[in-house]
Design a protein around this motif. Structure first.
Motif, PDB file in Angstrom:
ATOM      1  N   LYS A   1      30.584  24.037   3.229  1.00 15.85           N
ATOM      2  CA  LYS A   1      30.927  24.178   1.807  1.00 15.85           C
ATOM      3  C   LYS A   1      31.159  25.635   1.401  1.00 15.85           C
ATOM      4  CE  LYS A   1      28.138  20.098   0.725  1.00 15.85           C
ATOM      5  NZ  LYS A   1      26.971  19.559  -0.027  1.00 15.85           N
ATOM      6  N   MET A   2      30.872  26.559   2.329  1.00 17.43           N
ATOM      7  CA  MET A   2      30.998  27.984   2.003  1.00 17.43           C
ATOM      8  C   MET A   2      32.357  28.529   2.446  1.00 17.43           C
ATOM      9  SD  MET A   2      28.166  28.290   0.508  1.00 17.43           S
ATOM     10  CE  MET A   2      28.071  30.057   0.230  1.00 17.43           C
ATOM     11  N   ILE A   3      33.402  27.832   2.053  1.00 16.98           N
ATOM     12  CA  ILE A   3      34.750  28.176   2.495  1.00 16.98           C
ATOM     13  C   ILE A   3      35.630  28.484   1.289  1.00 16.98           C
ATOM     14  CG2 ILE A   3      36.787  27.346   3.743  1.00 16.98           C
ATOM     15  CD1 ILE A   3      34.932  25.458   5.267  1.00 16.98           C
ATOM     16  N   MET A   4      36.434  29.532   1.400  1.00 17.76           N
ATOM     17  CA  MET A   4      37.383  29.886   0.342  1.00 17.76           C
ATOM     18  C   MET A   4      38.389  28.751   0.136  1.00 17.76           C
ATOM     19  SD  MET A   4      38.184  33.814   1.483  1.00 17.76           S
ATOM     20  CE  MET A   4      36.879  35.024   1.606  1.00 17.76           C
ATOM     21  N   PRO A   5      39.000  28.682  -1.039  1.00 14.54           N
ATOM     22  CA  PRO A   5      39.988  27.625  -1.313  1.00 14.54           C
ATOM     23  C   PRO A   5      41.107  27.565  -0.280  1.00 14.54           C
ATOM     24  CG  PRO A   5      39.397  28.740  -3.333  1.00 14.54           C
ATOM     25  CD  PRO A   5      38.740  29.516  -2.228  1.00 14.54           C
ATOM     26  N   THR A   6      41.459  28.716   0.279  1.00 14.14           N
ATOM     27  CA  THR A   6      42.539  28.740   1.275  1.00 14.14           C
ATOM     28  C   THR A   6      41.997  28.714   2.702  1.00 14.14           C
ATOM     29  OG1 THR A   6      42.538  31.167   1.200  1.00 14.14           O
ATOM     30  CG2 THR A   6      44.091  30.004  -0.234  1.00 14.14           C
ATOM     31  N   GLY A   7      40.688  28.509   2.826  1.00 12.14           N
ATOM     32  CA  GLY A   7      40.052  28.545   4.136  1.00 12.14           C
ATOM     33  C   GLY A   7      39.994  27.196   4.816  1.00 12.14           C
ATOM     34  N   LYS A   8      39.206  27.155   5.904  1.00 17.66           N
ATOM     35  CA  LYS A   8      39.199  25.947   6.719  1.00 17.66           C
ATOM     36  C   LYS A   8      37.911  25.874   7.544  1.00 17.66           C
ATOM     37  CE  LYS A   8      42.562  23.506   9.654  1.00 17.66           C
ATOM     38  NZ  LYS A   8      43.826  23.683  10.418  1.00 17.66           N
ATOM     39  N   TYR A   9      37.408  24.656   7.723  1.00 17.79           N
ATOM     40  CA  TYR A   9      36.287  24.388   8.632  1.00 17.79           C
ATOM     41  C   TYR A   9      36.852  23.700   9.867  1.00 17.79           C
ATOM     42  CZ  TYR A   9      32.268  21.985  10.679  1.00 17.79           C
ATOM     43  OH  TYR A   9      31.324  21.499  11.569  1.00 17.79           O
ATOM     44  N   ILE A  10      36.514  24.217  11.040  1.00 14.99           N
ATOM     45  CA  ILE A  10      37.059  23.669  12.282  1.00 14.99           C
ATOM     46  C   ILE A  10      35.943  23.452  13.285  1.00 14.99           C
ATOM     47  CG2 ILE A  10      38.692  24.012  14.171  1.00 14.99           C
ATOM     48  CD1 ILE A  10      40.141  25.979  12.290  1.00 14.99           C
ATOM     49  N   SER A  11      35.839  22.214  13.790  1.00 13.97           N
ATOM     50  CA  SER A  11      34.839  21.876  14.803  1.00 13.97           C
ATOM     51  C   SER A  11      35.501  21.731  16.163  1.00 13.97           C
ATOM     52  CB  SER A  11      34.125  20.576  14.446  1.00 13.97           C
ATOM     53  OG  SER A  11      33.336  20.115  15.534  1.00 13.97           O
ATOM     54  N   ILE A  12      34.778  22.090  17.196  1.00  8.21           N
ATOM     55  CA  ILE A  12      35.297  21.937  18.558  1.00  8.21           C
ATOM     56  C   ILE A  12      35.527  20.468  18.883  1.00  8.21           C
ATOM     57  CG2 ILE A  12      33.010  21.825  19.653  1.00  8.21           C
ATOM     58  CD1 ILE A  12      36.217  23.546  20.996  1.00  8.21           C
ATOM     59  N   ASP A  13      34.905  19.570  18.119  1.00  7.12           N
ATOM     60  CA  ASP A  13      35.072  18.133  18.355  1.00  7.12           C
ATOM     61  C   ASP A  13      36.239  17.526  17.586  1.00  7.12           C
ATOM     62  OD1 ASP A  13      33.023  17.992  20.159  1.00  7.12           O
ATOM     63  OD2 ASP A  13      31.521  17.280  18.736  1.00  7.12           O
ATOM     64  N   GLN A  14      36.981  18.335  16.842  1.00  7.72           N
ATOM     65  CA  GLN A  14      38.125  17.814  16.109  1.00  7.72           C
ATOM     66  C   GLN A  14      39.346  17.747  17.016  1.00  7.72           C
ATOM     67  OE1 GLN A  14      38.486  20.429  12.741  1.00  7.72           O
ATOM     68  NE2 GLN A  14      36.886  19.398  11.563  1.00  7.72           N
ATOM     69  N   GLY A  15      39.720  16.543  17.402  1.00  8.48           N
ATOM     70  CA  GLY A  15      40.881  16.369  18.268  1.00  8.48           C
ATOM     71  C   GLY A  15      40.560  16.695  19.723  1.00  8.48           C
ATOM     72  N   VAL A  16      41.544  16.496  20.568  1.00  7.75           N
ATOM     73  CA  VAL A  16      41.410  16.782  21.996  1.00  7.75           C
ATOM     74  C   VAL A  16      41.762  18.246  22.237  1.00  7.75           C
ATOM     75  CG1 VAL A  16      42.218  16.221  24.314  1.00  7.75           C
ATOM     76  CG2 VAL A  16      42.010  14.409  22.590  1.00  7.75           C
ATOM     77  N   PRO A  17      40.836  19.031  22.798  1.00 12.36           N
ATOM     78  CA  PRO A  17      41.138  20.448  23.037  1.00 12.36           C
ATOM     79  C   PRO A  17      42.339  20.628  23.957  1.00 12.36           C
ATOM     80  CG  PRO A  17      38.786  20.028  23.256  1.00 12.36           C
ATOM     81  CD  PRO A  17      39.453  18.684  23.154  1.00 12.36           C
ATOM     82  N   LEU A  18      43.225  21.503  23.572  1.00 10.61           N
ATOM     83  CA  LEU A  18      44.389  21.810  24.395  1.00 10.61           C
ATOM     84  C   LEU A  18      44.108  23.049  25.236  1.00 10.61           C
ATOM     85  CD1 LEU A  18      47.229  21.252  21.765  1.00 10.61           C
ATOM     86  CD2 LEU A  18      46.307  19.628  23.440  1.00 10.61           C
ATOM     87  N   THR A  19      44.595  23.047  26.465  1.00 14.17           N
ATOM     88  CA  THR A  19      44.334  24.159  27.387  1.00 14.17           C
ATOM     89  C   THR A  19      45.650  24.630  28.026  1.00 14.17           C
ATOM     90  OG1 THR A  19      43.854  22.529  29.142  1.00 14.17           O
ATOM     91  CG2 THR A  19      41.981  23.407  27.902  1.00 14.17           C
ATOM     92  N   PRO A  20      46.570  25.121  27.211  1.00  8.60           N
ATOM     93  CA  PRO A  20      47.864  25.539  27.755  1.00  8.60           C
ATOM     94  C   PRO A  20      47.748  26.776  28.644  1.00  8.60           C
ATOM     95  CG  PRO A  20      47.652  26.243  25.486  1.00  8.60           C
ATOM     96  CD  PRO A  20      46.467  25.373  25.766  1.00  8.60           C
ATOM     97  N   LYS A  21      48.694  26.920  29.551  1.00  8.47           N
ATOM     98  CA  LYS A  21      48.651  28.055  30.472  1.00  8.47           C
ATOM     99  C   LYS A  21      48.795  29.374  29.730  1.00  8.47           C
ATOM    100  CE  LYS A  21      49.866  29.502  35.079  1.00  8.47           C
ATOM    101  NZ  LYS A  21      50.392  29.062  36.385  1.00  8.47           N
ATOM    102  N   SER A  22      49.507  29.375  28.618  1.00  8.16           N
ATOM    103  CA  SER A  22      49.663  30.600  27.846  1.00  8.16           C
ATOM    104  C   SER A  22      48.302  31.128  27.387  1.00  8.16           C
ATOM    105  CB  SER A  22      50.564  30.359  26.633  1.00  8.16           C
ATOM    106  OG  SER A  22      50.041  29.319  25.809  1.00  8.16           O
ATOM    107  N   ALA A  23      47.406  30.230  26.981  1.00 11.06           N
ATOM    108  CA  ALA A  23      46.064  30.638  26.560  1.00 11.06           C
ATOM    109  C   ALA A  23      45.259  31.142  27.746  1.00 11.06           C
ATOM    110  CB  ALA A  23      45.346  29.466  25.894  1.00 11.06           C
ATOM    111  N   PHE A  24      45.421  30.495  28.896  1.00  9.83           N
ATOM    112  CA  PHE A  24      44.716  30.913  30.101  1.00  9.83           C
ATOM    113  C   PHE A  24      45.140  32.322  30.522  1.00  9.83           C
ATOM    114  CE2 PHE A  24      44.260  30.941  34.790  1.00  9.83           C
ATOM    115  CZ  PHE A  24      42.912  30.632  34.909  1.00  9.83           C
ATOM    116  N   LEU A  25      46.431  32.564  30.530  1.00  8.61           N
ATOM    117  CA  LEU A  25      46.934  33.883  30.928  1.00  8.61           C
ATOM    118  C   LEU A  25      46.570  34.948  29.897  1.00  8.61           C
ATOM    119  CD1 LEU A  25      50.443  32.913  32.361  1.00  8.61           C
ATOM    120  CD2 LEU A  25      48.337  33.446  33.627  1.00  8.61           C
TER     121      LEU A  25
END
Length: 310
Positions: free
Chosen positions: A242-266
């Protein structure tokens, strides 16, 4: 080769040392002689399989009913290329590499709880970052890729206030460093015994989640990153949402399937070599003490990563 197999779901006593056939690389694969791997929270979740009914059913659909379809766990590798298929052009014998056995939700491969593993050359595999050991390299991919996934959902700008819940784990320690590299002002939520660690990684503020006045220490944040997931909650965590600015966001590691693209790895490899990201290792165990390592991770209080030397 020596390997650790999970004979059935349940306790860590089901992880046993066996001798099994060494894999052979296919046309586009490299054979890696593993020097180090890691035990992750995901490994423990799959091994014990004591989640709620729906989650357990989904996991069994993916990993096998009754017992694991692939009994050799592990997705993180750091080692030496000792064989390759005829179609491999990116790597040579003797190359020191590190790898993560997933390139997309549908392309993943376990098997790093062993002396050898084969992986396609175009997956998440690269020359080991210069200047670090195999044990350090094995502490980069899991937390680094999951933290990268978290931050990919947040266009962080310089000066943005970011709170990281679960900042001292493998994902949290990487999230701190990636957020700082993006210019954020980071507040870390963890136990007081880990304050020194998270501050050394760049955290600007710290909150002890066990403190009676923890909620009173909260400010307003552009982003709240939950590096722990839905398996653990608290009044503090609910308040953080609840401590988020109006333009902010709460994100959990459990939201959706984590993507692991090669670009992130490199990108992780590049940041390590530039000294902007470093490995955090709590404990190191030999392969033969895999059960003990799993018990320690399952206890839920590790700092950074638990590494296995092979």
């Amino acid at each position: 080769m020596k390997a650790i197999k999970c004979l059935k779901y349940g306790g860590s006593e089901n992880l046993v040392l066996v001798h099994t056939e060494k894999p052979s690389p296919k046309h586009n694969e490299v054979l890696i002689k593993i020097q180090a791997t890691s035990v992750t929270a995901s490994d423990v979740l799959i091994r014990r399989l004591n989640e709620p009914v729906l989650t357990r059913l989904i996991l069994q659909l993916i990993f096998g009913f009754g017992k694991p379809r692939n009994p050799i766990f592990g997705m993180v590798s750091s080692g030496i290329v000792v064989g390759k298929g005829k179609g491999v052009s990116s790597f040579n014998l003797g190359d020191e590499v590190f790898a993560y056995g997933s390139i997309s939700p549908t392309k993943r491969r376990f098997g790093s709880y062993a002396e050898y593993i084969c992986l396609p050359e175009d997956w998440n595999i690269a020359l080991k970052p210069t200047g670090i050991s195999h044990t350090e390299a094995a502490a980069i991919p899991y937390g680094g890729l999951l933290a990268s996934h978290l931050l990919s959902k947040t266009p962080i700008n310089k000066g943005d206030k970011v709170l990281i819940y679960g900042a001292s784990g493998s994902i949290g320690t990487m999230a701190i460093q990636l957020a700082k590299d993006a210019g954020a002002e980071v507040t870390s939520v963890c136990s007081s015994k880990n304050f020194g660690l998270v501050k050394s990684l760049g955290s600007d503020e710290v909150i002890d989640y066990t403190a009676k006045n923890a909620i009173d220490q909260l400010e307003t944040y552009k982003y709240v990153l939950d590096a722990v997931g839905n398996s653990k909650s608290s009044l503090l965590k609910e308040k953080c949402k609840k401590m988020i600015m109006p333009t902010g966001k709460y994100i959990s590691i459990d939201q959706g399937v984590p993507l692991t693209p090669k670009s992130a790895f490199l990108n992780l490899k590049n940041l390590v070599e530039k000294g902007k990201v470093k490995a955090v290792i709590d404990r190191i165990y030999p392969l033969e003490k895999m059960s003990e390592a799993h018990d320690y991770v399952e206890n839920g209080h590790k700092k950074g990563n638990v590494i296995i030397t092979v």
